[in-house]
Design an enzyme around this catalytic site. Structure first.
Site, PDB file in Angstrom:
ATOM      1  N   SER A 156       0.823  -1.208   0.000  1.00  0.00           N
ATOM      2  CA  SER A 156       0.000   0.000   0.000  1.00  0.00           C
ATOM      3  C   SER A 156       0.855   1.256   0.000  1.00  0.00           C
ATOM      4  O   SER A 156       1.888   1.332   0.660  1.00  0.00           O
ATOM      5  CB  SER A 156      -0.888   0.002   1.247  1.00  0.00           C
ATOM      6  OG  SER A 156      -1.382   1.300   1.469  1.00  0.00           O
ATOM      7  N   TYR A 159      -2.039   5.789  -4.360  1.00  0.00           N
ATOM      8  CA  TYR A 159      -3.159   6.716  -4.283  1.00  0.00           C
ATOM      9  C   TYR A 159      -2.661   7.993  -4.942  1.00  0.00           C
ATOM     10  O   TYR A 159      -1.805   8.677  -4.350  1.00  0.00           O
ATOM     11  CB  TYR A 159      -3.518   7.028  -2.827  1.00  0.00           C
ATOM     12  CG  TYR A 159      -4.291   5.954  -2.102  1.00  0.00           C
ATOM     13  CD1 TYR A 159      -5.477   5.460  -2.615  1.00  0.00           C
ATOM     14  CD2 TYR A 159      -3.858   5.472  -0.862  1.00  0.00           C
ATOM     15  CE1 TYR A 159      -6.209   4.495  -1.929  1.00  0.00           C
ATOM     16  CE2 TYR A 159      -4.582   4.512  -0.174  1.00  0.00           C
ATOM     17  CZ  TYR A 159      -5.755   4.031  -0.713  1.00  0.00           C
ATOM     18  OH  TYR A 159      -6.477   3.088  -0.037  1.00  0.00           O
ATOM     19  N   THR A 184      -5.245   3.080  -7.206  1.00  0.00           N
ATOM     20  CA  THR A 184      -6.557   2.973  -6.558  1.00  0.00           C
ATOM     21  C   THR A 184      -7.316   4.272  -6.758  1.00  0.00           C
ATOM     22  O   THR A 184      -6.862   5.350  -6.348  1.00  0.00           O
ATOM     23  CB  THR A 184      -6.383   2.659  -5.058  1.00  0.00           C
ATOM     24  OG1 THR A 184      -5.656   1.428  -4.943  1.00  0.00           O
ATOM     25  CG2 THR A 184      -7.736   2.508  -4.373  1.00  0.00           C
ATOM     26  N   LYS A 224      -7.660   0.097  -9.698  1.00  0.00           N
ATOM     27  CA  LYS A 224      -8.399  -0.649  -8.660  1.00  0.00           C
ATOM     28  C   LYS A 224      -9.582   0.192  -8.204  1.00  0.00           C
ATOM     29  O   LYS A 224      -9.439   1.404  -7.996  1.00  0.00           O
ATOM     30  CB  LYS A 224      -7.458  -0.934  -7.486  1.00  0.00           C
ATOM     31  CG  LYS A 224      -8.118  -1.602  -6.278  1.00  0.00           C
ATOM     32  CD  LYS A 224      -7.056  -2.090  -5.298  1.00  0.00           C
ATOM     33  CE  LYS A 224      -7.638  -2.724  -4.048  1.00  0.00           C
ATOM     34  NZ  LYS A 224      -8.056  -1.770  -3.029  1.00  0.00           N
ATOM     35  N   HIS A 231     -13.451  -1.941  -2.568  1.00  0.00           N
ATOM     36  CA  HIS A 231     -12.588  -1.612  -1.438  1.00  0.00           C
ATOM     37  C   HIS A 231     -13.067  -2.320  -0.160  1.00  0.00           C
ATOM     38  O   HIS A 231     -13.005  -1.785   0.938  1.00  0.00           O
ATOM     39  CB  HIS A 231     -12.578  -0.089  -1.219  1.00  0.00           C
ATOM     40  CG  HIS A 231     -11.263   0.471  -0.737  1.00  0.00           C
ATOM     41  ND1 HIS A 231     -10.377   1.113  -1.544  1.00  0.00           N
ATOM     42  CD2 HIS A 231     -10.702   0.507   0.494  1.00  0.00           C
ATOM     43  CE1 HIS A 231      -9.332   1.528  -0.839  1.00  0.00           C
ATOM     44  NE2 HIS A 231      -9.502   1.158   0.414  1.00  0.00           N
TER      45      HIS A 231
HETATM   46  C1  FNR Z   1      -7.719  -1.480   2.763  1.00  0.00           C
HETATM   47  N1  FNR Z   1      -7.744  -1.377   1.373  1.00  0.00           N
HETATM   48  C2  FNR Z   1      -6.821  -0.585   0.736  1.00  0.00           C
HETATM   49  N2  FNR Z   1      -6.780  -0.521  -0.628  1.00  0.00           N
HETATM   50  C3  FNR Z   1      -5.849   0.206  -1.266  1.00  0.00           C
HETATM   51  O1  FNR Z   1      -5.865   0.250  -2.497  1.00  0.00           O
HETATM   52  N3  FNR Z   1      -4.918   0.892  -0.543  1.00  0.00           N
HETATM   53  C4  FNR Z   1      -4.871   0.885   0.805  1.00  0.00           C
HETATM   54  O2  FNR Z   1      -4.021   1.500   1.420  1.00  0.00           O
HETATM   55  C5  FNR Z   1      -5.873   0.141   1.487  1.00  0.00           C
HETATM   56  N4  FNR Z   1      -5.910   0.124   2.853  1.00  0.00           N
HETATM   57  C6  FNR Z   1      -6.809  -0.687   3.499  1.00  0.00           C
HETATM   58  C7  FNR Z   1      -6.801  -0.761   4.883  1.00  0.00           C
HETATM   59  C8  FNR Z   1      -7.636  -1.666   5.544  1.00  0.00           C
HETATM   60  C9  FNR Z   1      -7.568  -1.760   7.025  1.00  0.00           C
HETATM   61  C10 FNR Z   1      -8.511  -2.486   4.796  1.00  0.00           C
HETATM   62  C11 FNR Z   1      -9.398  -3.500   5.466  1.00  0.00           C
HETATM   63  C12 FNR Z   1      -8.553  -2.382   3.433  1.00  0.00           C
HETATM   64  C13 FNR Z   1      -8.687  -2.154   0.579  1.00  0.00           C
HETATM   65  C14 FNR Z   1      -8.142  -3.527   0.244  1.00  0.00           C
HETATM   66  O3  FNR Z   1      -7.078  -3.449  -0.671  1.00  0.00           O
HETATM   67  C15 FNR Z   1      -9.237  -4.399  -0.396  1.00  0.00           C
HETATM   68  O4  FNR Z   1      -9.785  -3.712  -1.486  1.00  0.00           O
HETATM   69  C16 FNR Z   1     -10.363  -4.780   0.567  1.00  0.00           C
HETATM   70  O5  FNR Z   1      -9.875  -4.994   1.861  1.00  0.00           O
HETATM   71  C17 FNR Z   1     -11.051  -6.025   0.038  1.00  0.00           C
HETATM   72  O6  FNR Z   1     -12.070  -6.437   0.911  1.00  0.00           O
HETATM   73  P1  FNR Z   1     -11.910  -7.726   1.869  1.00  0.00           P
HETATM   74  O7  FNR Z   1     -11.802  -8.915   0.958  1.00  0.00           O
HETATM   75  O8  FNR Z   1     -10.665  -7.495   2.672  1.00  0.00           O
HETATM   76  O9  FNR Z   1     -13.126  -7.722   2.697  1.00  0.00           O
END
Ligand code: FNR
Length: 391
Positions: free
Chosen positions: A131, A155, A181, A263, A287
């Site tokens: 990330s 980002y 993203t 994404k 997300h």
């Molecule tokens: C994320 N996600 C996320 N996505 C991204 O592109 N950059 C990021 O920094 C983050 N940070 C982040 C923090 C936390 C605590 C969570 C739970 C999620 C989203 C992640 O990549 C993903 O899209 C989702 O978590 C998918 O859903 P499930 O399968 O984890 O429920």
């Protein structure tokens, strides 16, 4: 003669074999139990930040319901003694169609944070996507992952020079692709975090890639070491980018030769437009239900996006993947691979690097076994014929 590969499924016999001596897996082996234990062990704020979603969390439920609306139809005698789970996505060879998706601020659940994830992936040969909002720098994570392919998630900040600097660093650190993203250009309304007044970035967590960035630092009056609060404030002014345009995405496309995936795609027109701009791959994702409450389940959005993009454009599925059979369902609906996220975060929270390893090995074994019992020799044989709609 080449050494035969040990199948991912062998993990279960390692466990049963250990069981003879009385040793059980350290962490719970179902998602719900894993999350329940994490809830018991983490602070309310850290747990809520990971577990939570936007609004009433209906999108999180929609993600799971979408998987449940599809059922697998196992087939017999597929001669499945040898199975090939590997898959090539753009220029990356995945040892299974699974990438550990980008999750920021992992220091809030475990002191080893992203480095523990990187080490686990390195040992397993699994690809992970760091990330942009990580607690460790991309250079440190690269050093911890010398042997496995790595991606970087961006980002796009509202300062194009910082964007270019992050991209240059991602290239120099040896990432094989950049995931852009686009569904988080502003912070969403997440009641759990609102209730606890908790946003980890504002206490200086998850901004290591900014505070280590020469262009970001050049925007500060004092260094982040001298004035951490000043760096946090600058981050808060740099991160939101709700005014980002398709032209900005085109500019980013021109700034790197690395493959770019977007994404957060849910609408077929967005997928098509991104590909028309030269984007190489699409990640269908909401997300994990963290952005828009009541949105379409990611798996429900997948077929429309697959149909919208030219043949050969990789489409990946993210959001709600919990088991090997979920992976099969996503592949059957046209995904090249899936991203997993919360399951490994709970593994990290409860067991550090070993916790991540247990969760990922369990998922790989489950996928391998489910594939075999659906009569399929490899992920390339998975298609919609393995699915029916829930009666
Ligand atoms: C994320 N996600 C996320 N996505 C991204 O592109 N950059 C990021 O920094 C983050 N940070 C982040 C923090 C936390 C605590 C969570 C739970 C999620 C989203 C992640 O990549 C993903 O899209 C989702 O978590 C998918 O859903 P499930 O399968 O984890 O429920």
């Amino acid at each position: 003669m080449s050494t035969p590969q040990i199948p991912f499924s062998a993990y279960q016999f390692e466990i049963y074999g250990r069981g003879l001596g009385g040793e059980r897996p350290a962490l719970p082996t179902t998602y719900d139990d894993l999350q329940a234990r994490a809830k018991a062990e983490l602070s309310d704020t850290a747990y809520g930040y990971v577990a939570g979603g936007a609004g009433e969390e209906r999108t999180m439920r929609a993600n799971r319901e979408a998987f449940d609306r599809h059922r697998l139809v196992p087939r017999l005698l597929g001669e499945v003694a040898q199975r090939d789970l590997s898959r090539r996505v753009l220029n990356t060879t995945l040892n299974a169609p699974i990438v550990l998706g980008p999750v920021g601020v992992l220091s809030i659940v475990h002191p080893d944070g992203e480095l523990a994830v990187a080490r686990a992936c390195n040992a397993l040969g699994v690809t992970h996507c760091l990330s942009n909002a990580a607690s460790s720098t991309m250079e440190d994570v690269a050093a911890a992952t010398p042997d496995a392919p790595r991606w970087f998630q961006l980002y796009p900040p509202n300062d194009p020079e910082i964007r270019r600097s992050l991209v240059e660093r991602a290239e120099a650190a040896g990432n094989e692709a950049i995931v852009v993203t686009l569904d988080t250009l502003t912070m969403p309304w997440r009641p759990r975090d609102i209730t606890t007044a908790y946003l980890p970035f504002l206490v200086g967590e998850g901004i290591a890639n900014y505070t280590s960035d020469p262009v970001f630092r050049s925007r500060l009056e004092k260094t982040p070491e001298e004035d951490p609060q000043g760096a946090i404030q600058r981050w808060a002014m740099t991160f939101p980018n709700p005014g980002m345009t398709w032209d900005d995405l085109a500019a980013l496309r021109d700034e790197t030769d690395l493959p770019l995936l977007v994404k957060g795609v849910l609408h077929p027109d967005d997928a098509r437009r991104a590909v028309d701009l030269g984007i190489d791959g699409v990640i269908v994702s909401n997300h994990g239900g963290r952005q828009v409450d009541g949105s379409i389940g990611a798996l429900d959005a997948l077929p429309g996006v697959v149909d919208a993009v030219p043949d050969g454009t990789p489409v990946l599925l993210d959001s709600g993947v919990r088991t090997g059979s979920d992976v099969l369902k996503a592949l059957a609906l046209g995904a090249q691979a899936v991203l997993i996220a919360r399951p490994y975060v709970w593994g990290l929270a409860l067991g550090g690097e070993e916790g991540v390893t247990q969760i990922v090995r369990g998922l790989l074994a489950d996928l391998d076994l489910s594939l075999a019992m659906c009569g399929l020799k490899g992920v390339d044989e998975v298609d919609e014929r393995v699915l029916v709609a829930r009666p």
